[in-house]
Write a protein that holds these residues in place. Sequence first.
Motif, PDB file in Angstrom:
ATOM      1  N   PRO A  19       6.284 -10.392  -8.422  1.00 61.12           N
ATOM      2  CA  PRO A  19       5.708  -9.404  -7.766  1.00 61.12           C
ATOM      3  C   PRO A  19       4.514  -9.867  -7.444  1.00 61.12           C
ATOM      4  O   PRO A  19       3.738  -9.258  -6.402  1.00 61.12           O
ATOM      5  N   ILE A  58       4.701 -11.232  -4.047  1.00 64.73           N
ATOM      6  CA  ILE A  58       4.924 -10.296  -2.820  1.00 64.73           C
ATOM      7  C   ILE A  58       3.778  -9.452  -2.503  1.00 64.73           C
ATOM      8  O   ILE A  58       3.599  -9.238  -1.324  1.00 64.73           O
ATOM      9  N   GLU A  96       4.625  -2.440   2.771  1.00 61.37           N
ATOM     10  CA  GLU A  96       6.290  -1.803   2.731  1.00 61.37           C
ATOM     11  C   GLU A  96       7.134  -2.226   1.549  1.00 61.37           C
ATOM     12  O   GLU A  96       8.086  -1.858   1.375  1.00 61.37           O
ATOM     13  N   VAL A  97       6.426  -3.401   0.926  1.00 58.02           N
ATOM     14  CA  VAL A  97       7.166  -4.114   0.018  1.00 58.02           C
ATOM     15  C   VAL A  97       6.689  -3.841  -1.491  1.00 58.02           C
ATOM     16  O   VAL A  97       7.234  -4.210  -2.196  1.00 58.02           O
ATOM     17  N   PHE A 152       9.462  -2.378  -3.651  1.00 61.27           N
ATOM     18  CA  PHE A 152      10.316  -3.529  -4.080  1.00 61.27           C
ATOM     19  C   PHE A 152       9.666  -4.233  -5.417  1.00 61.27           C
ATOM     20  O   PHE A 152      10.294  -4.745  -6.326  1.00 61.27           O
ATOM     21  N   ALA A 153       8.271  -4.396  -5.484  1.00 62.54           N
ATOM     22  CA  ALA A 153       7.691  -5.132  -6.268  1.00 62.54           C
ATOM     23  C   ALA A 153       7.544  -4.676  -7.733  1.00 62.54           C
ATOM     24  O   ALA A 153       7.671  -4.918  -8.820  1.00 62.54           O
ATOM     25  N   GLY A 167       9.582  -2.167  -8.539  1.00 59.25           N
ATOM     26  CA  GLY A 167      11.149  -2.325  -9.092  1.00 59.25           C
ATOM     27  C   GLY A 167      11.376  -3.744  -9.835  1.00 59.25           C
ATOM     28  O   GLY A 167      12.177  -3.464 -10.974  1.00 59.25           O
ATOM     29  N   LEU A 168      11.022  -4.574  -9.257  1.00 64.35           N
ATOM     30  CA  LEU A 168      11.218  -5.857 -10.004  1.00 64.35           C
ATOM     31  C   LEU A 168      10.167  -5.786 -11.248  1.00 64.35           C
ATOM     32  O   LEU A 168      10.654  -6.411 -12.327  1.00 64.35           O
TER      33      LEU A 168
END
Length: 345
Positions: free
Chosen positions: A269, A272, A279-280, A283-284, A286-287
């Motif tokens: 993360p 990222i 936008e990510v 996702f970070a 979530g990781l």
Amino acid sequence: MEESTHGLNCPNCGGVVPIPEGQVIVHCPYCDLRSFVRGERGLLRYQAPLRIPRDEAINAMRKFFGSNWAMARNLRKEARLSEAFVVHLPFWAVWARVAAWVFGEERVGRGDNARYKPREIRVVQDMTWNSAACDVGEFGVNQVPPVDEHLEPFDPDELHRSGMVFEPVSSFSEARQTAQEQFQAHVRDKADLDRLAQLFIRSLRQRFGLVYHPLWVLRYLYRGRAFQVAVDGFSGKVLYGKAPGNTLYRAGVLVLGMAFGAFLGITIPSFILGADDGEVIFFALGLFAAGLGIMYASYRAFRYGEQYEYRHSTKKGIPALPGMGKTLTSSIDVQDVEEWIDLLS
């Protein structure tokens, strides 16, 4: 002397009619009217045969000792059997042919092309369910593998000669309700629809009973600590067991889990988020949550791995009858469903 029950009235003259035990046709002593006795047959009792001798049960326990790395690796060498005996535990059992018709929708396609199509699924299956009818906390066996075709008539004298016999203490009505809920859950899982609209289900040729199942209870000592293994007296499978944990295995799981969790939840993360792309960020996050979950799981494996506990899975899948698969329809009358189920009964 033949035992009889008194208290039922003759439908013709109202006199009291004696009903000898087991007799289905009786006559009134006052008007000589013949009557057919109908009612519950009572709870059927069965017993599963004890097929596994003591030596085979001990061998099954020895094989269990080497079945998982989470157990101490020197368990076979240092374990000392202290006690071995047979118990017959009662289990509520339900057998039925379940007929069901499931209506709902199934998702097809992906992304913008995803849509839901109506589905109707017919299911006809022979299902069986069982659950312990007494407190099994000491033995750890809540369900046993079905042995329907090998059941024998209940013989209390034979059971008491071979081992300890426990009597049921739980409610049969609650067990029957649980069985129906499990049958419905099995039908829903088999239908595997994304949206469930209606479910019509009926249990046909339903039969209830109490099954006494034999278990070998094997107790052993390991470095002064007592543990126990329960072996199925019919099949020879280990249904429940406790064993000392493997210290090296616990330490390895902790170290590797913490390292991988930190890499997945922190290192990745950070790269990222360093890209400065808004936008990510989800996702970070979530990781990060996944990494924390792995670290927590590895800690629990180390914290509570001092003692290994095993429970045998008793799930039994029964294939549907031929021709009872998925069928797409646009509409259907509920009365047709009821008529189809009635035909099966």
